[in-house]
Design an enzyme around this catalytic site. Structure first.
Site, short mmCIF file in Angstrom:
data_model
loop_
_atom_site.label_atom_id
_atom_site.label_comp_id
_atom_site.label_asym_id
_atom_site.label_seq_id
_atom_site.Cartn_x
_atom_site.Cartn_y
_atom_site.Cartn_z
N GLU A 83 0.83 -1.21 0.00
CA GLU A 83 0.00 0.00 0.00
C GLU A 83 0.86 1.26 0.00
OE1 GLU A 83 -3.15 0.12 -0.49
OE2 GLU A 83 -3.91 -1.86 0.08
N ARG A 87 0.70 3.81 -3.24
CA ARG A 87 0.08 5.13 -3.02
C ARG A 87 1.12 6.21 -2.78
NH1 ARG A 87 -5.77 3.85 -0.25
NH2 ARG A 87 -5.65 1.60 -0.44
N ASP A 216 -4.43 -9.82 -8.61
CA ASP A 216 -4.64 -8.81 -9.67
C ASP A 216 -3.44 -8.06 -10.23
OD1 ASP A 216 -4.53 -7.44 -7.21
OD2 ASP A 216 -6.51 -6.54 -7.37
N GLU A 350 -12.07 0.24 -10.59
CA GLU A 350 -11.68 -0.71 -11.65
C GLU A 350 -12.57 -0.70 -12.88
OE1 GLU A 350 -11.88 -1.48 -8.39
OE2 GLU A 350 -9.74 -1.61 -7.93
C1 DMJ Z 1 -6.29 0.53 -5.10
O1 DMJ Z 1 -5.49 0.77 -4.00
C2 DMJ Z 1 -5.51 -0.11 -6.23
O2 DMJ Z 1 -6.21 0.00 -7.42
C3 DMJ Z 1 -5.21 -1.56 -5.96
O3 DMJ Z 1 -4.59 -2.18 -7.07
C4 DMJ Z 1 -6.50 -2.29 -5.65
N1 DMJ Z 1 -7.30 -1.65 -4.64
C5 DMJ Z 1 -7.51 -0.23 -4.71
C6 DMJ Z 1 -8.71 0.21 -5.49
O4 DMJ Z 1 -9.80 -0.59 -5.47
#
Ligand code: DMJ
Length: 456
Positions: A83, A87, A216, A350
């Site tokens: 995270e 971010r 993912d 998404e």
């Molecule tokens: C975000 O922090 C990023 O897109 C991550 O890959 C998946 N979760 C959240 C958004 O849903």
């Protein structure tokens, strides 16, 4: 419109939660997620590039000043490596490349260095959690067999390559190249990558495979590493297209009603469920179409279009026209959430992300229409006086708000909406790739090592 939305989200964050990680838009106060430990200002760092792109100059300036004066990594905090990387490191890198302001480069490299002890494991597969003061790491207590998570250690590549590029220190790139080496040595069940890998033994945990949560963005970063390298990273390319082949064979199915979906795989058995997170894959397939081997370009675009359609259905089949966290294709339903704890929507990007890629790559107007439907639904159900809030049950007629304005709403959802309704020459795909938090990073062109060129 997305600019007005950004202003509303930002102004309220500023009014009620300035300097804290996120805003609680109903109770009008700060929200602290333990994902960032004591690191503060997640919304500011996540929003920097969106402010810049939307030309909100005053706001960008105040955000930059906050970063200069207050963004501090010398804290005793246990953080999520993933995270914080996507971010904070990603947000700072984009802010640097867009604005050229040195402070962002400096902070990104400083934070990158703080993350390095996470790789001190027998295999070099990093820990999920790291205390950035002591340098001690560990994994999520819930993860199978003490494993690290594929989508977490597999989603460092783009940022770490740029950290080496900007610092002149090769160590960052070496760490992420080693992750690939470990993965390439391992046997993969049916060519698939399980979500769990033990960093000490180097063995897979449970054989669960997902293109949604826990898996993912690993796949996303294989493709984007190749694109970001100006298509020189042949290893990333091969790993991506091989993985997509296995995903198509074992996970992608069509419902009796004709909707294509991506199921989850548990030791050979399919769970006919698709997460909201999985919807990003439509955009990924389309983005990767161009390089697809064996004349499969059209096929990958088509796959992207079908996933976009399915995800749009998951929105359309709710009363609020916002998609649930997960939807199922079993027990007589298609693209509908059946469990109460899967009916929420937390401002996730998404589906809009996939509309944006599909729009840019096909110019079929339906993607803008679908994006517009999402704008209307967000305005109607998520917008409150104090910002934007998630929703507990999108099938209900009355909103029950969850009282969190996620930082990714500003970095991703609103940015992708803005791009969906902009011209293609704003952050063109030939020159930029988006990290998984929608932070644009420049393609490192092979014919020029010079940064200015990359900023076109
Ligand atoms: C975000 O922090 C990023 O897109 C991550 O890959 C998946 N979760 C959240 C958004 O849903």
């Amino acid at each position: 419109v997305s600019l007005q939305m950004m202003k509303h989200a930002w102004d309220n964050y500023k009014r009620y939660a300035w300097g804290l990680n996120e805003l609680k838009p109903i109770s009008k106060q700060g929200h602290s997620s333990n994902l960032f430990g004591n690191i503060q200002g997640a919304t500011i760092v996540d929003a920097l590039d969106t402010l810049y792109i939307m030309e909100m100059k005053e706001e960008f300036k105040e955000a930059k000043e906050w970063v200069e004066k207050n963004l501090d990594f010398n804290v005793n905090a246990e953080i999520s490596v993933f995270e914080v990387n996507i971010r904070f490191v990603g947000g700072l890198l984009s802010a640097y490349y867009l604005s050229g302001e040195e402070v962002f480069r400096k902070k990104a490299v400083e934070l990158g260095e703080k993350l390095l002890p996470a790789f001190n494991t027998p295999t070099g597969i990093p820990w999920a959690l790291l205390n950035i003061k002591s340098g001690i790491g560990r994994n999520w207590p819930w993860a199978s067999g003490g494993s690290s998570i594929l989508a977490e250690f597999g989603t460092l590549h783009l940022e770490f390559v740029h950290l080496s590029h900007l610092s002149g220190n090769p160590v960052f790139a070496e760490k992420v190249m080693n992750i690939r080496k470990v993965l390439n040595r391992l046997d993969k069940p049916e060519g698939l990558y399980p979500n769990y890998l033990n960093p000490s033994s180097g063995q897979w945990g449970q054989h669960h495979v997902s293109i949604g949560g826990l898996g993912d963005s690993f796949y996303e970063y294989l493709l984007k590493a190749w694109l970001m390298s100006d298509k020189t990273d042949e290893e990333g390319k091969k790993m991506y297209y091989d993985a997509v082949q296995a995903i198509e064979t074992h996970l992608i199915r069509k419902s009796s009603g004709g909707l294509t979906y991506i199921a989850e795989w548990k030791g050979g058995l399919l769970e006919h469920k698709m997460g909201h997170l999985t919807c990003f894959a439509g955009g990924m397939f389309a983005l990767g179409a161009d390089g697809a081997p064996n004349d499969k370009t059209g096929h990958h675009i088509e796959l992207g279009a079908e996933i976009a359609r399915t995800c749009h259905e998951s929105y359309d089949r709710t009363s609020m026209k916002l998609g649930p966290e997960a939807f199922r294709f079993d027990g007589g339903v298609e693209a509908i959430a059946t469990r109460q704890n899967e009916k929420y929507y937390i401002l996730r990007p998404e589906v809009i992300e996939t509309y944006m890629y599909m729009w840019r790559l096909t110019h079929d107007p339906k993607y803008r229409q679908w994006g517009w439907e999402a704008v209307e639904a967000l305005e109607k159900h998520c917008r409150v006086d104090g910002g934007y809030s998630g929703i507990r049950d999108v099938y209900n007629n009355h909103e029950s708000h969850d009282d969190v304005q996620q930082s990714f709403f500003l970095s991703e959802t609103l940015k992708y909406l803005y791009l969906l309704f902009s011209e293609d020459d704003l952050l063109p795909f030939e020159h930029w790739v988006f990290n998984t938090e929608a932070h644009p990073l420049p393609v490192l062109h092979k014919d020029d090592g010079n940064k200015e060129e990359n900023q076109k």
